[in-house]
Design an enzyme around this catalytic site. Sequence first.
Site, PDB file in Angstrom:
ATOM      1  N   LYS A 138       0.936  -1.216   0.023  1.00 25.41           N
ATOM      2  CA  LYS A 138       0.065  -0.113   0.011  1.00 25.41           C
ATOM      3  C   LYS A 138       0.730   1.353   0.154  1.00 25.41           C
ATOM      4  O   LYS A 138       0.488   2.131  -0.589  1.00 25.41           O
ATOM      5  CB  LYS A 138      -0.975  -0.054   1.225  1.00 25.41           C
ATOM      6  CG  LYS A 138      -2.132  -0.996   1.104  1.00 25.41           C
ATOM      7  CD  LYS A 138      -3.142  -0.649   2.016  1.00 25.41           C
ATOM      8  CE  LYS A 138      -4.402  -1.550   1.846  1.00 25.41           C
ATOM      9  NZ  LYS A 138      -5.450  -1.427   2.625  1.00 25.41           N
ATOM     10  N   LYS A 221      -4.921  -8.928  -7.064  1.00 29.46           N
ATOM     11  CA  LYS A 221      -5.891  -9.487  -6.256  1.00 29.46           C
ATOM     12  C   LYS A 221      -7.211  -8.478  -6.577  1.00 29.46           C
ATOM     13  O   LYS A 221      -6.788  -7.221  -6.808  1.00 29.46           O
ATOM     14  CB  LYS A 221      -5.790  -9.625  -4.813  1.00 29.46           C
ATOM     15  CG  LYS A 221      -6.213  -8.622  -4.066  1.00 29.46           C
ATOM     16  CD  LYS A 221      -6.058  -8.815  -2.509  1.00 29.46           C
ATOM     17  CE  LYS A 221      -6.732  -7.373  -1.717  1.00 29.46           C
ATOM     18  NZ  LYS A 221      -7.747  -7.508  -0.906  1.00 29.46           N
ATOM     19  N   LYS A 224     -10.515  -3.100  -3.457  1.00 29.54           N
ATOM     20  CA  LYS A 224     -11.538  -1.781  -3.512  1.00 29.54           C
ATOM     21  C   LYS A 224     -10.448  -0.813  -3.669  1.00 29.54           C
ATOM     22  O   LYS A 224     -10.847   0.146  -4.499  1.00 29.54           O
ATOM     23  CB  LYS A 224     -11.906  -1.409  -1.889  1.00 29.54           C
ATOM     24  CG  LYS A 224     -13.173  -2.375  -1.726  1.00 29.54           C
ATOM     25  CD  LYS A 224     -13.959  -2.077  -0.286  1.00 29.54           C
ATOM     26  CE  LYS A 224     -13.302  -3.345   0.645  1.00 29.54           C
ATOM     27  NZ  LYS A 224     -13.747  -2.924   2.016  1.00 29.54           N
TER      28      LYS A 224
END
Length: 363
Positions: A138, A221, A224
Amino acid sequence: MSSATDTSTGAVNEGRAGARPDTRTTRPRVLSLVQPTADSLHLGNYLGALRQWVPMQDDHDAFYGVADLHALTVEQDPKQLRQRTLRSAAQLIAAGIDPEKSTIFCQSHVPEHTQLAWILSCLTGFGQANRMTQFKDKAARGLGDQASVGLFTYPVLMAADILIYRADRVPVGEDQRQHLELTRDLAARFNHRYGRTFVVPEPHIVASVGRIADLADPVGKMSKSASSPAGIIELLDEPKINIKKIKSAVTDSDREIRFDVDQKPGVANLLTILSALSGTPVETLVESFAGKGYGDLKGAVADAVAETGGAFRERALGLIEERTELEAILAAGAERAREIASAVVAEVYDKVGLLPPAQGRSR
Ligand code: ATP
Ligand code: LTN
């Protein structure tokens, strides 16, 4: 499995007069949360996590909820975050989580989670936290040095969410496995240092659906925050939008339908989704598609998604309008959750040597 029946908390087992009896003594406890980071849950959340949660509420003492504090680890619009928290709760119920069977709550309504997170963060090695790959991914995805300290310590708060209820099982997707390992380590470390306090939880990850891939980039993957709009099936989207995305899913340049995650990740992902939604084993599907093309496979996936997604969407959109009802469910959930969480935090504070405030002695 780690021991489910712990003797140290009367509060866990007593239940309240008039409330649903606490079945902890006879049933193991399950806990899992979703982050309210989008208006809609996606197909990966549903197949990898939520679908496992539903049957578990029948033979477990179930705690399910919305991790709004985790959502804050990346910037959120305040008004939107509140809306998404309620929308997430509605979607849990639409997926089949029954407030009569499960405790449904919002993480920030139980402030004891952050109290325990501090204690656990003092037991977490900086090096260990620094090895968490989700943080690295992230942070690398654009945040760089601007990534927050909250994002870095996110797995410690997650450990607190789990340990504070002495959960035995945690149904999640594959991406959470490393966080579960950290949680288990922290439980064992605390128990070793201060005496048996926490249950060491087991991850419950279903291998076949633990990592549903992005439709547009089947090596990644479905996520969101990371998927492009074309790669993600949002369950609250109009069915025709999702059908279009499935029909445009990235496959490969040959024409053979077989299950090969390395060589044919797009086709393997479509087979995985179809198998999970239809209950038909992948091998049977492969046989039934012999001689057929990718268009047939995509059509079957689109039908299956429309069927499951349609009922879910209708229920969720109805529930989202029932704000008062949703708030009442979350309030009842928080009340039950706090009974357990506050007793555990008191026990932990005592064990680590924090001085309790003296009652009624202020001058
Ligand atoms: P974000 O991208 O904001 O991190 P997310 O898409 O990973 O969000 P979460 O709310 O963090 O969604 O995850 C809720 C649950 O869904 C977790 O148990 C997670 O492991 C699971 N999950 C998320 N994505 C997938 C996926 N692609 N396949 C299977 N399970 C998934
Ligand atoms: N990190 C999880 C959400 C989450 C969670 C938890 C899952 C927060 N606390 C406790 C299981 C147990 C994620 O889905 N990304």
